[in-house]
Structures are given as structure tokens and as C-alpha cells.
Design an enzyme around this catalytic site. Structure first.
Site, short mmCIF file in Angstrom:
data_model
loop_
_atom_site.label_atom_id
_atom_site.label_comp_id
_atom_site.label_asym_id
_atom_site.label_seq_id
_atom_site.Cartn_x
_atom_site.Cartn_y
_atom_site.Cartn_z
N ARG A 74 0.77 -0.97 -0.23
CA ARG A 74 0.35 0.37 -0.73
C ARG A 74 1.46 1.65 -0.01
O ARG A 74 1.53 1.28 0.82
CB ARG A 74 -0.75 -0.15 1.49
CG ARG A 74 -1.33 0.99 1.55
CD ARG A 74 -2.90 1.17 2.35
NE ARG A 74 -3.91 0.82 1.74
CZ ARG A 74 -5.14 0.54 2.52
NH1 ARG A 74 -4.97 1.61 3.84
NH2 ARG A 74 -6.19 0.18 1.70
N HIS A 125 -7.31 1.04 -6.41
CA HIS A 125 -7.39 -0.01 -5.48
C HIS A 125 -8.42 -1.37 -5.81
O HIS A 125 -9.52 -1.11 -5.55
CB HIS A 125 -8.31 1.29 -4.11
CG HIS A 125 -8.22 0.28 -3.22
ND1 HIS A 125 -7.53 -0.79 -2.20
CD2 HIS A 125 -9.23 0.38 -1.90
CE1 HIS A 125 -7.68 -1.28 -1.50
NE2 HIS A 125 -8.74 -0.44 -0.87
N GLN A 177 -10.41 -4.00 -3.18
CA GLN A 177 -10.69 -3.90 -2.95
C GLN A 177 -12.82 -3.50 -4.38
O GLN A 177 -13.52 -4.54 -3.92
CB GLN A 177 -10.87 -2.11 -2.77
CG GLN A 177 -12.55 -1.43 -2.38
CD GLN A 177 -12.84 -1.73 -1.39
OE1 GLN A 177 -11.65 -1.66 -0.78
NE2 GLN A 177 -13.78 -2.10 -0.75
N ASP A 199 -17.83 6.68 -1.05
CA ASP A 199 -15.97 6.69 -0.85
C ASP A 199 -15.98 7.72 -0.12
O ASP A 199 -16.55 9.30 -0.44
CB ASP A 199 -15.20 6.87 -1.65
CG ASP A 199 -13.38 6.42 -0.77
OD1 ASP A 199 -13.54 6.03 -0.06
OD2 ASP A 199 -12.72 6.46 -1.78
N CYS A 206 -16.73 1.29 0.74
CA CYS A 206 -15.49 0.86 0.41
C CYS A 206 -14.75 0.62 2.09
O CYS A 206 -14.41 -0.90 2.22
CB CYS A 206 -13.84 1.28 -0.21
SG CYS A 206 -13.76 3.29 -0.45
N ARG A 216 -13.61 -9.29 1.30
CA ARG A 216 -11.66 -8.75 1.01
C ARG A 216 -11.25 -10.17 1.33
O ARG A 216 -10.32 -10.54 0.55
CB ARG A 216 -11.79 -7.54 2.47
CG ARG A 216 -12.00 -6.13 1.77
CD ARG A 216 -11.80 -5.27 0.46
NE ARG A 216 -10.06 -5.11 0.19
CZ ARG A 216 -9.62 -4.18 0.78
NH1 ARG A 216 -10.57 -3.04 0.99
NH2 ARG A 216 -8.22 -4.04 0.53
N1 CP Z 1 -11.15 -0.53 2.52
C1 CP Z 1 -10.19 0.07 2.70
O1 CP Z 1 -9.11 -0.98 2.06
O2 CP Z 1 -9.77 -0.19 3.98
P1 CP Z 1 -8.86 -0.70 4.71
O3 CP Z 1 -7.75 1.22 4.40
O4 CP Z 1 -9.18 -0.14 6.36
O5 CP Z 1 -7.76 -1.08 4.56
N1 NVA Z 2 -10.39 6.54 -0.69
C1 NVA Z 2 -9.76 5.99 0.39
C2 NVA Z 2 -9.73 4.31 0.61
C3 NVA Z 2 -9.77 3.93 1.99
C4 NVA Z 2 -9.23 2.45 1.43
C5 NVA Z 2 -8.50 6.96 0.61
O1 NVA Z 2 -7.43 6.04 -0.35
O2 NVA Z 2 -8.39 6.96 1.55
#
Ligand code: CP
Ligand code: NVA
Length: 314
Positions: free
Chosen positions: A108, A135, A138, A223, A264, A292
Site C-alpha cells: 500500500r 485500489h 477493493q 467513499d 469501501c 475482502r
Molecule cells: N477499504 C480499505 O482498503 O480499508 P483499509 O484502508 O482499512 O484497508
Molecule cells: N479513497 C480512500 C480509500 C480508503 C480505503 C483513500 O485512499 O483514503
């Protein structure tokens, strides 16, 4: 039907429709297996996955870690402080070092180029666990959840309401194209998908700032208005996004009593979604979060375990 194997899971765009459906079917198989037998076969015994994080996470970290455990493997967490990706050590060196210790890398990151670089230099599969651009884990999960809740997504329509230019929207649009589902992006000007990018994706997408865009849809998605890394823009975004909140009035505006609502998570309740909707009968928020685990187990089984992708069509 034999489907070419994936090497990495960096983005959904590079997958064929068959590969995408193969992953969905494998996720269903693994979820059913665990439900039926209380456990999965230990197909990843002796395999390990590095979990490399530059940003916070609940779902991604825990679902990958538990996914590895449930498939008989092992996962280990590397915090931003430990690795200093691209700072303490170059991305290419991190990729080459980790490839000698473990069988896969889930990362990430902020900069999407870092995921691409990890995949270029790593000799083990690399999985994108969220970047500023996309993502894909997701979106794979989201389509799996929609398939489970309302059947074949082909011919159905989803309205994405909110920041249509963010990572989650980007992946969702590309994933919807893989299963022939239409998307209506309902976003304020300045926060809509890049038209040049949309033209490249060649998906069935309409973009509007008009909330009537939700009329007749099968699913609503939202989101956070401010993604991780955009905190300095919070105030400016809070000035623009409130009309795009998913609340009971907006759900009503779909005209579909059966409409499903997705997010998400994490949610900023009271901003992009109200408690009344998040906790309603229409909400898929928690099945979606739980899926997930199942969707990513399919990725792990395929990428680390060599389980082939197949389409049975049932
Ligand atoms: N939806 C998602 O990726 O959640 P986290 O940021 O908690 O991993
Ligand atoms: N768009 C959000 C998604 C988190 C899972 C972010 O990037 O913070």
C-alpha cells in the site's frame, strides 16, 4: 476453459474479462469451501507474504493476514517506519531483497509508480493494496459483493456518488467494464474522472454533477471525500461535497426500493454517508468488508499457490 495466469495484480485494466471472472469464481469457491468445511485446504503451506504499508489500514492488513493464515501460509507486516520505501532504500532494492525471503509482496503506497517498480524488480507476485491512483483489491471485492447480492452484474447500473477522481472510483470503473456493468459517476466538477483516461478505459460510463444521475440504478457507491494523502484539501472538499451525501433522500431518489448501498470503508459517517443508510437494510457495507478476505484469498491462491483461473459459468 483455460485462462492465462496472472503474474502480478497491479491494476484491473490489464486483466482480461476472463481473468477477472476467473478470480470471482475462485473467490466464490474458496468462500463456499470454508463455509462448508469450516476451513480451506492449506494450499499455501510454507508460503509467505510481505505486507508493506506506507498508509494506515484495517481491512487490507487484516484480510490479507487472515487470508494467508486460512490458506496455510504466513504473512508479516512492515510498517512505513521499518521500510522507508524509496527513502531509506530504493524501491528496486526492497523488491529484490523481499523476493529472496518471501513468495509474494502486497504493498500500500502513495505513488502508484512504486507499485509498478516493485512489480518490475520483484521476482515474486506483487499485489497493489491501494495507491493514490487505484485500489484494485477493493474493486474485485465490490464486484464479487454485487454478484452475490443481486446476481450477474451484466446489464446492471451502479452510481458512484462523491469523489469520482479517486483511487476507489478509478478501480471500480475498470472493474465494472470487466463484467459489463454500467457506471454513472455523480460528482462535482473538478472531482470527476479524467476524460482522457475514461476514453482509454472504454467502459460504459456516464459522468454528471446532477444528483438525478442516481435514478433507476441497482446500486449506490460512495467513499470518503478526502482520501489518505489529501488531508491538506479537507476544508476545500468539505465546501463542495455535502450535496453528494448518500442519505435517505438520495436513496429514495433512485426510485428503486431494492437498491443496494456500498462503501469501501472506512466511512466518515455524517459526511459522505449517514448512519441511517449505512445501517439500513439496503447496506452491503459489512458483507463488502468481509468479502475482502474471500476475494483476496482468490488472488493469493492463484498468484502464490498456482491455482488456475477457470470459468464454470454457474
Ligand atoms: N477499504 C480499505 O482498503 O480499508 P483499509 O484502508 O482499512 O484497508
Ligand atoms: N479513497 C480512500 C480509500 C480508503 C480505503 C483513500 O485512499 O483514503
Amino acid at each position: 476453459m483455460s485462462i492465462p495466469a496472472l503474474t502480478h495484480f497491479v491494476d484491473i485494466q490489464s486483466l482480461s474479462k476472463e481473468q477477472f471472472w476467473g478470480l470471482l469464481e475462485l473467490a466464490k469457491e474458496l468462500k463456499d469451501e470454508r463455509r462448508r468445511l469450516g476451513q480451506n485446504a492449506p494450499i499455501l503451506a510454507g508460503k509467505s507474504l510481505a505486507l508493506l504499508f506506507q498508509k494506515a489500514s484495517l481491512r487490507t492488513r487484516v484480510s490479507f493476514e487472515m487470508g494467508m493464515v486460512q490458506l496455510g501460509g504466513y504473512a508479516f507486516f512492515l510498517s512505513p517506519q521499518e521500510i522507508g520505501l524509496g527513502k531509506r532504500e530504493s524501491v528496486a532494492d526492497v523488491a529484490r531483497v523481499l523476493s529472496g525471503y518471501c513468495d509474494g509482496i502486497m504493498a500500500r503506497v502513495f505513488d502508484h509508480a512504486h507499485i509498478i517498480e516493485l512489480a518490475e524488480w520483484g521476482s515474486v507476485p506483487v499485489i497493489n493494496g491501494l495507491s493514490d491512483y487505484s485500489h484494485p483489491c477493493q474493486a474485485l471485492t465490490d464486484i464479487f459483493t454485487i454478484w452475490e447480492a443481486i446476481g450477474d452484474p451484466a446489464g446492471k447500473t451502479l452510481a458512484y456518488v462523491g469523489d469520482g477522481s479517486n483511487n476507489v472510483a478509478t478501480s471500480l470503473i475498470t472493474a465494472a467494464e470487466k463484467v459489463d456493468m454500467a457506471v454513472r459517476v455523480v460528482s462535482p466538477p473538478g472531482y470527476q474522472p479524467d476524460p482522457a483516461w475514461l476514453a482509454e478505459v472504454d467502459a460504459d460510463v456516464t459522468v454528471t454533477d446532477d444528483l438525478d444521475g442516481v435514478a433507476g440504478v441497482d446500486a449506490l457507491y460512495t467513499d470518503v471525500w478526502t482520501s489518505m494523502g489529501q488531508e491538506a484539501e479537507t476544508e476545500a472538499r468539505l465546501a463542495v461535497f455535502p450535496p453528494y451525501q448518500i442519505n435517505e433522500a438520495l436513496v429514495e431518489r433512485t426510485g428503486n426500493a431494492e437498491v443496494k448501498v456500498l462503501h469501501c470503508l472506512p466511512a466518515h459517517r455524517g459526511e459522505e454517508i449517514t448512519d441511517a443508510v449505512a445501517d439500513s437494510e439496503s447496506s452491503l457495507l459489512f458483507p463488502q468488508a468481509h468479502n475482502r478476505l474471500h476475494a483476496q484469498k482468490a488472488l493469493l491462491a492463484h498468484l502464490l499457490g498456482g491455482i488456475p483461473l477457470e470459468i464454470h459459468g454457474d
